[in-house]
Structure formats: C-alpha cells, structure tokens
Design a protein around this motif. Structure first.
Motif: not given
Length: 377
Positions: A196-201, A227-235, A267-277, A284-287
């Motif tokens: 699947e594609h990977l969206l990462v936050h 086909a896409v999955r969301l990976v949420m990094v952090g807490d 995790y960023l290396s395997v991401a297709d897109l970063l979500l920063l809403p 925006g350091l994550a960006a």
C-alpha cells in the motif's frame, strides 16, 4: 565556546532543534552543556563535548507545586560556575528565560553571562491565550542579550504582540547526510504488507496538531479505492481520541500507531506523503525533515509553513481544517507517481539549499559571537 542549552525535553520541535543544535556545535569543536529536567529528545549520546546536567527538584511541604523555575536557575548558576560557560541559550521564553536571566543576575558581580532566547511559537500563542503572561514575557525579551526566532512569521507575530523587534531570524535546520531517503524494505513491508501507499504523520499529538484530521483524510482517500495506510508517529494527549475516531470511521485496520520513535528518518524514508494538518505551526520542522527525505508535504497554510513548503513545488497547502481538499491533494499525488517523485526531489533540493546544517549552524555561531562581543540583536 562553552554553551549552556536549555530545552523542554519533550517530544516537540523545540526539544529536537535544541538537541540537534548542541550536537552540531559539538561537531564543530564547541563544548555543550544541556541543563534540563530530563535528557532532551534526540540526545542519545554524551561525550567529552556534550554533557547533561539534570535539574533537581526540591520537595518541600510548603510548595503546592515544585518551583521548577528557581530550581533551573540554581542549576544554571552551578553549571555556569563549574564549567565556566560563555553563554546560556534557552529555547522558549517562559519559563526558561526567566531562569536564565535570574542566573545571570546572580553571577553579575563575578562575571558576564549573556542570555540568548530562541522563540519557537508557544511563547507567543501562550500570551494570546492568557494576556496575564504578556508583561513577564516582554521582560524576558527585553532583558535577553540576544533573541532569535525560527521564522519570519514568528518575528512578525512577536513584534505585533510585544512591540519588540530586536529579533534575528535563524530558521530550523536539517542534516542532509542524516535525513535522506534510504531503502528500508523490512520496515516498509511491516507497515505496508500488501504494498500500500503510506501516509505518515509525525507530531506530539497535541490538539494544535489536529492529528484527528489525518484519520479523516485517510477515510476519504480510501473511498477513492486507493490502497493506502496511515502511519502515526509520536504520542500525546490526542492519541486516544484519534484512535477512537479511526474506529468510528471504520478505518482503524488501515492505521498504525507506532508511538515515539528515536529514528524518525526511517519512517520518512518509506513514506509517500507527509500529512501536517496543524492549526498552527511557527515553522513546521516535520515538514522540513520530510522534504529532506524527498517526501512531498500535504499541509495547512498556517503560520510559518508557507516559508518552508512551496505550494505546487514541494507540497500542497490548504486552509486549516479543509480535509476535503487535503484528501483530494493526496489522491492526486498518489495517482501520479511521476509528479510525486519530481515534487520530492524539489523538496530535498529546497531543504538543502535553504535549511541545511552547513548553512544554519554557522549563523548561530556568528550570533553567539556577536552577543559575546556586546553586539546583541
């Protein structure tokens, strides 16, 4: 130089920037002493150039709350004397500048100990939420020997809020050698077992980051039969609510919550897109870290984000809360791999040309030297 650095040790941008700044200063021959309540995030190795001094809290029945500001000031005095620090560099005005200025005054009769304050954003939004903090925050700015801000947006906001303009903008930075796209087939297979594609936050899951919007975006993208999955990094405080929202939308099986991770770059290396809403971002350091890893950014057009993410070139921007457009942007990029890859390459190029450590760290060093010689900001 012998530099004392104080940051919040939590999983947030200021702690990351402070930790990475200390490490980069050490690589360039300076000695860094971290003074904090706990080992700062990303500070995984201490050596002869990087030291950590834990602020010890006093337990006394008289105090309903432990007096951290005074304990921090005491530790700053102790470390400055023992290690002959040249300056104190604190991240966030409240309460760190208060402690540093107090420590400077304690030592004034013996020696000069300049205080540099770096604003990251909450310094300003805190005042916006509670104006009672305005006088003490303005005092901290005016009494600091030098003040920096991480974006032009934050400098403008500080001038508007405090009428204080002696601010040098030194943006956040990224190490291009560390943050680069590398293959991690095992991690990719673990996160996307069916390709699947990977969206990462990536965030500290505070309300201002709007992490629940990522789940809303995922649900809408899945409706487009991708086909896409969301990976949420952090807490953080919003995690339980986000997990509940994923279950409510019926997309929980397409979400993976991995918690706090020491190596975000994997995790960023395997991401297709970063979500920063986010509702608000001073930078925006994550960006920036995603861009260095050739990951296009889907983000809110807020605060300092447009200084980092160039609309249509390194990512796509939307109004805060516009999950419909963010979803459509994500679908468009996922369906056009050539455009997505071109955008990723431009993102890395911009990250390195404007925000690499080789460009930004010398600016901090030059600012230190200016303050030490009495120049200030």
């Amino acid at each position: 130089m012998r530099v004392g650095i104080t940051v919040y040790p939590s999983y947030g941008g200021s702690g990351i920037v402070g930790s990475e700044l200390g490490k980069e200063l050490a690589r360039r021959g300076h000695t860094v002493h971290f003074i904090s309540s706990a080992l700062p995030t990303r500070l995984t190795e201490l050596n002869e150039s990087i030291h950590f001094h834990e602020v010890e809290m006093m337990s006394y029945p008289l105090f309903e709350h432990q007096p951290y500001t005074l304990a921090l000031a005491t530790k700053m005095v102790e470390v400055a004397e023992a290690e002959r620090l040249d300056l104190l560099h604190v991240h966030y005005a409240i309460p760190h500048s208060v402690s540093a200025i107090l420590a400077r005054e304690v030592l004034r009769a013996e020696r000069r100990l300049p205080v540099i304050t770096t604003l990251h954003g909450t310094d300003i939004t805190l005042v916006g939420a509670d104006r009672s903090y305005l006088p003490i925050t303005r005092y901290c700015l005016e009494e600091s020997d030098g003040v920096t801000a991480i974006s032009e947006y934050l400098k403008r906001a500080t001038i508007e809020t405090f009428g204080f303009d002696r601010i040098e903008v030194i943006p956040n930075f990224v190490c291009g050698e560390e943050y680069r796209r590398r293959p991690f087939p095992e991690l990719r297979a673990q996160l996307a077992p069916r390709g699947e594609h990977l969206l990462v936050h990536v965030s500290n899951f505070r309300p201002v980051k709007r992490p629940a919007d990522c789940v809303e975006i995922l649900a809408r993208v899945l409706l487009q039969k991708l086909a896409v999955r969301l990976v949420m990094v952090g807490d953080g405080p919003e995690r339980a609510r986000v997990e509940h929202r994923a279950r409510s939308l019926g997309v929980a099986e397409a979400c993976t919550f991995v918690g706090k991770q020491p190596r975000i770059v994997d995790y960023l290396s395997v991401a297709d897109l970063l979500l920063l809403p986010s509702e608000h971002e001073s930078f925006g350091l994550a960006a920036l870290e995603a861009m260095a890893c050739e990951v296009p950014v889907i983000a809110s057009r807020t605060g300092g984000v447009p200084e980092v993410v160039v609309e249509g070139e390194t990512g796509l921007l939307s109004d805060v809360g516009d999950v419909e457009k963010m979803s459509a942007d994500a679908v468009a990029l996922l369906r056009d791999p050539e455009r997505r890859q071109q955008m990723g390459r431009r993102a890395r190029q911009r990250a390195l040309e404007r925000y690499s450590t080789d460009l930004i760290i010398p600016r901090y060093i030059a600012f230190y030297e200016k303050v030490l010689t009495g120049g200030g900001a």
